[in-house]
Design an enzyme around this catalytic site. Structure first.
Site, PDB file in Angstrom:
ATOM      1  N   HIS A  73      -3.862  -5.339   1.541  1.00 47.64           N
ATOM      2  CA  HIS A  73      -3.583  -5.721   2.925  1.00 47.64           C
ATOM      3  C   HIS A  73      -4.160  -7.113   3.195  1.00 47.64           C
ATOM      4  CE1 HIS A  73      -2.217  -1.729   4.050  1.00 47.64           C
ATOM      5  NE2 HIS A  73      -3.316  -1.201   3.536  1.00 47.64           N
ATOM      6  N   CYS A 112       0.827  -1.208   0.000  1.00 45.22           N
ATOM      7  CA  CYS A 112       0.000   0.000   0.000  1.00 45.22           C
ATOM      8  C   CYS A 112       0.864   1.261   0.000  1.00 45.22           C
ATOM      9  CB  CYS A 112      -0.977  -0.027   1.175  1.00 45.22           C
ATOM     10  SG  CYS A 112      -2.386   1.103   0.950  1.00 45.22           S
TER      11      CYS A 112
END
Length: 520
Positions: A443, A338
């Site tokens: 994630h 991310c």
């Protein structure tokens, strides 16, 4: 059994989250319909719910302890710090504003209504609702705007248990002082105490607990032992100390260990991504903040960030940025997730999160990131390394990948068929791989067991750890379930169950004494 209570703490990280999780699991195992609730959380560790909302990871864990799917109802207000003075305000799962203290006050009436409505709804639906406080109710400077501690307890008439961490020292003073500084009507809701993380012979502590009961008129319901084998998803960055290990490493299946250095960014988010690696036998994970600590690592993980541009500048200042570039050039494994993925690209354009405009990245990946609203919140499924994967995305950044090859295929549907059967849906390429580096926005990716094993074999081969063997049966979900059961066992054994049930069903006893500061 029917009722509700609030578990407060003398400090942040006193153990509120784990005590609530343990109580949730214990009651759920007895067949009680139980739900967690945290009115307001401040954390950059969050998850995405099935309906596309965002809540604190601790409440997601507590929901799973109850046997429930995580929901925005369990954490209606979430503050995600982006700097020391400003946080993103998430209400019922959606980002609505970026606020400082003065801005936050403008929202407080509406937030109280949201909190009251969600708690009332849960109490009507479930037998027991276990609420978790935030920080400490002793922060009396915040009492006027409090949503999660005594403000909630007073509004909903909740009895309160106060948890203190004895491992830090001074727990008896913390417990007494927490009650003593509260205003009288708040004190009357404090029903008892829980001492957390005790090492040694509890009989040596009993005289202190007896004196605490004399001073406060309130019992200690139990003393929870320090359980070194217990580790669960961290609620916030307090658990990510540089040079500290993640979890408890288990001996390797083969003849060699695989060492992982996770970069401890100042504004780290979703630090729990690396915990799946720590579940694997023979994988030792440690937080690092200095470039010298990368040299001996077989794998370096650059996690997410709530302040991507600021953390990118920190990587440059510390020399970690150059060390990461050198690793990738040498073909040594790096995983960027991310915000970490965005930092390792060529360029970031950010008018949303930091307002910094155009910033050069570290140039590892051939991609550009432009921040935009609204935030991407989605659960995904797909394929990676020949195995099914599941995860979730939480980010403002939209990336344009150029020369690098993707390494994942995803679909925006958490239950989609992706295994190549006749019902399989087409997958969208995601992520980047170049040299020794992998990057992704997803994630929770490493919690997909088959994928994690296959990918770790490739990491070990690139790192030259030919004696490392991946265990064939490690399940992150099973490890987490086992941890929750262990926690429930400890709560059941060491807390006074009769007293707990009385407080849950009857509330705080009447006639509790009101303390004054300086009373002895």
């Amino acid at each position: 059994m029917k009722g509700a209570l609030l578990v407060a703490g003398t400090t942040s990280d006193a153990g509120k989250s784990v005590v609530v999780a343990g109580l949730c699991r214990m009651l759920a195992r007895r067949g009680v319909r139980v739900a967690p609730f945290k009115a307001q959380n401040m954390s950059n560790n969050s998850v995405v719910t099935l309906d596309g909302g965002e809540i604190g990871r601790a409440q997601a864990l507590q929901a799973r302890a109850c046997g429930l799917e995580p929901s925005v109802r369990f954490n209606p207000v979430l503050l995600k710090p982006g700097s020391d003075r400003r946080s993103q305000l998430v209400v019922r799962g959606q980002a609505v504003d970026t606020v400082g203290a003065a801005d936050y006050f403008r929202h407080r009436t509406a937030l109280r209504e949201v909190v009251a409505a969600e708690l009332a709804s849960l109490r009507a639906e479930f037998d027991v609702v276990l609420c978790e406080g935030a920080g400490s109710p002793a922060e009396i400077n915040l009492r006027a705007t409090d949503l999660a501690n005594m403000g909630l307890a007073r509004a909903a008439d909740l009895p309160v248990l106060v948890v203190g961490d004895i491992d830090r020292g001074g727990v008896l003073a913390h417990l007494f002082g927490t009650v003593a500084v509260l205003e009288p009507d708040d004190q009357r809701l404090i029903a008892g105490f829980v001492v957390n993380k005790f090492r040694g012979d509890v009989d040596l502590l009993r005289p202190g607990l007896d004196r605490l009961a004399e001073l406060t008129g309130r019992p200690t319901l139990g003393v929870l032992p320090f359980a070194e084998e217990l580790w669960l998803d961290a609620e916030d960055s307090l658990g990510t100390v540089a040079d500290a290990p993640v979890g408890r490493p288990r001996p390797p299946v083969g003849t060699e260990w695989l060492t992982v250095a996770a970069v401890r960014l100042p504004r780290i988010s979703n630090s729990t991504d690396v915990e799946a690696l720590a579940c694997e036998p023979g994988v030792a994970v440690r937080w690092v903040s200095e470039p010298s600590r990368l040299a001996d690592a077989d794998l370096v993980v650059v996690p997410g960030s709530k302040s991507t541009v600021s953390d990118l500048a920190w990587l440059r200042r510390t020399g970690l940025g150059e060390a990461l570039r050198a690793r990738v050039t040498a073909g040594r494994p790096v995983l960027a997730i991310c915000g970490g993925y965005q930092m390792l690209g060529r360029r970031i354009v950010d008018e949303v999160e930091s307002g910094a405009g155009e910033v050069a990245g570290l140039g590892v990946f051939d991609l550009e990131t432009e921040f935009a609203a609204p935030k991407v919140l989605r659960r995904v499924t797909g394929m990676g390394a020949g195995n099914p994967v599941r995860g979730y995305e939480i980010h403002h950044g939209r990336v344009r990948r150029s020369g690098d090859a993707p390494w994942l295929g995803l679909v925006d549907a958490p239950e989609a068929a992706v295994d190549g059967g006749e019902d399989a849906v087409p997958l969208t390429p995601e992520g980047s791989v170049t040299g020794g580096a992998w990057g992704t926005h997803v994630h929770g990716l490493l919690e997909s067991d088959g994928f994690r094993r296959a990918w770790l074999r490739e990491v070990a081969a690139r790192a030259g750890r030919h004696g490392f063997q991946v265990a064939p049966d490690t399940s992150v979900a099973a490890v987490r379930a086992g941890q929750l059961d262990l926690l429930a066992d400890l709560v059941e054994k060491h807390l006074d169950q009769d007293a707990l049930e009385r407080i849950l069903t009857d509330g705080a006893p009447t006639g509790l004494p009101v303390l004054t500061v300086g009373q002895a």
